[in-house]
Design a protein around this motif. Structure first.
Motif: not given
Length: 214
Positions: A90-94, A16-31, A45-49
Motif C-alpha cells: 500500500n502506498t496510501l496514507d491510512i 481505529g487509533t493510529i490508522w484505518n486499514t479496514t478497506g485494504i484488509v477487507a479486499v485482502a481477506w476476501n482474496r 470494511a464495516q465488518d472489520l471495524q
C-alpha cells in the motif's frame, strides 16, 4: 522520562487509533477466502471495524461460525498473510490526521509503546510503514503471547517500569482491558467504537498533547 507530564508512558492501540486499514484488509481477506475454498462469507470494511480490537481467535469465530476451529485457524492465517502483502504494498496514507506528527513531537518528552490484539508481525509492519520504528520503545500483542490485552498491557508496564502510563484506544474492549490492568484510558473517539467511561477523550489524535500536559 516525562519532564513534568501527567504520564510517564503512552501505550497505543493500532486499528481505529493510529490508522484505518479496514478497506485494504477487507479486499485482502476476501482474496484469501476465494483461494481457500472454504464456505466462508466475504467481509467488508464495516465488518472489520466491528471486529478489530478483539483477539484473532474471537474474530475468526465471529466471522465464520460455520467453520470448524481448525478451518477458522487456517483461513485466518491465510487472511493475515494476504493482509500483510496488501499493507506492505500500500502506498496510501491510512493514518489518522496528526498521528505521526504528534507521536514524533511528544516522543521528545515521553516514551511510546504499542499493545494490540493483532497477529505477530502487524505492529512491526505498521511501525515500518508509518516511519515510527524509532519512536516506539516497546510493544506486545496477542500473536506473540497468546494473552489478552489487559495482560499484555501489564506486561509492557512491568517490563518498562512505568509508574503512571496512559493507554489510548477506541473501543469498549480497550477500556475494559485498561480497567483490568489498572491503567487510565483515553478514548480515541474518531475510531471504530463507542466507550462508556474514560479518563480523557481525543476528538483528534493531537488532543493527546493537552491530555498529557504538553
Amino acid at each position: 522520562m516525562n519532564n513534568g507530564l501527567k504520564y510517564d508512558g503512552i501505550i497505543l492501540d493500532i486499528d481505529g487509533t493510529i490508522w484505518n486499514t479496514t478497506g485494504i484488509v477487507a479486499v485482502a481477506w476476501n482474496r484469501a477466502i476465494d483461494i481457500s475454498g472454504f464456505p466462508a462469507r466475504k467481509v467488508n470494511a464495516q465488518d472489520l471495524q466491528r471486529e478489530f480490537g478483539k483477539t484473532m481467535d474471537v474474530i475468526a469465530s465471529n466471522l465464520w461460525p460455520n467453520l470448524s476451529k481448525a478451518e477458522q485457524e487456517i483461513l485466518l492465517s491465510n487472511c493475515c498473510s494476504e493482509e500483510h502483502i496488501a499493507l506492505k504494498e500500500n502506498t496510501l496514507d491510512i493514518t489518522y490526521p496528526g498521528v505521526v506528527e504528534t507521536i514524533k513531537e511528544l516522543s521528545t518528552v515521553t516514551n511510546f509503546f504499542v499493545v494490540s490484539n493483532c497477529q505477530d508481525g502487524y505492529i512491526q509492519l505498521m511501525l515500518k510503514k508509518t516511519g515510527l520504528e524509532s519512536f516506539v520503545k516497546d510493544f506486545e500483542c496477542f500473536g506473540r503471547t497468546g494473552k489478552g490485552k489487559a495482560e499484555n498491557i501489564m506486561m509492557v508496564v512491568q517490563r518498562n517500569q512505568l509508574s503512571s502510563p496512559l493507554y489510548v484506544g477506541d473501543i469498549q474492549g480497550d477500556a475494559d482491558a485498561c480497567r483490568q490492568a489498572g491503567v487510565p484510558f483515553a478514548w480515541a473517539s474518531y475510531g471504530f467504537g463507542e466507550v462508556k467511561e474514560y479518563a480523557a477523550k481525543l476528538n483528534v489524535f493531537s488532543d493527546l498533547k493537552e491530555v498529557v500536559g504538553f
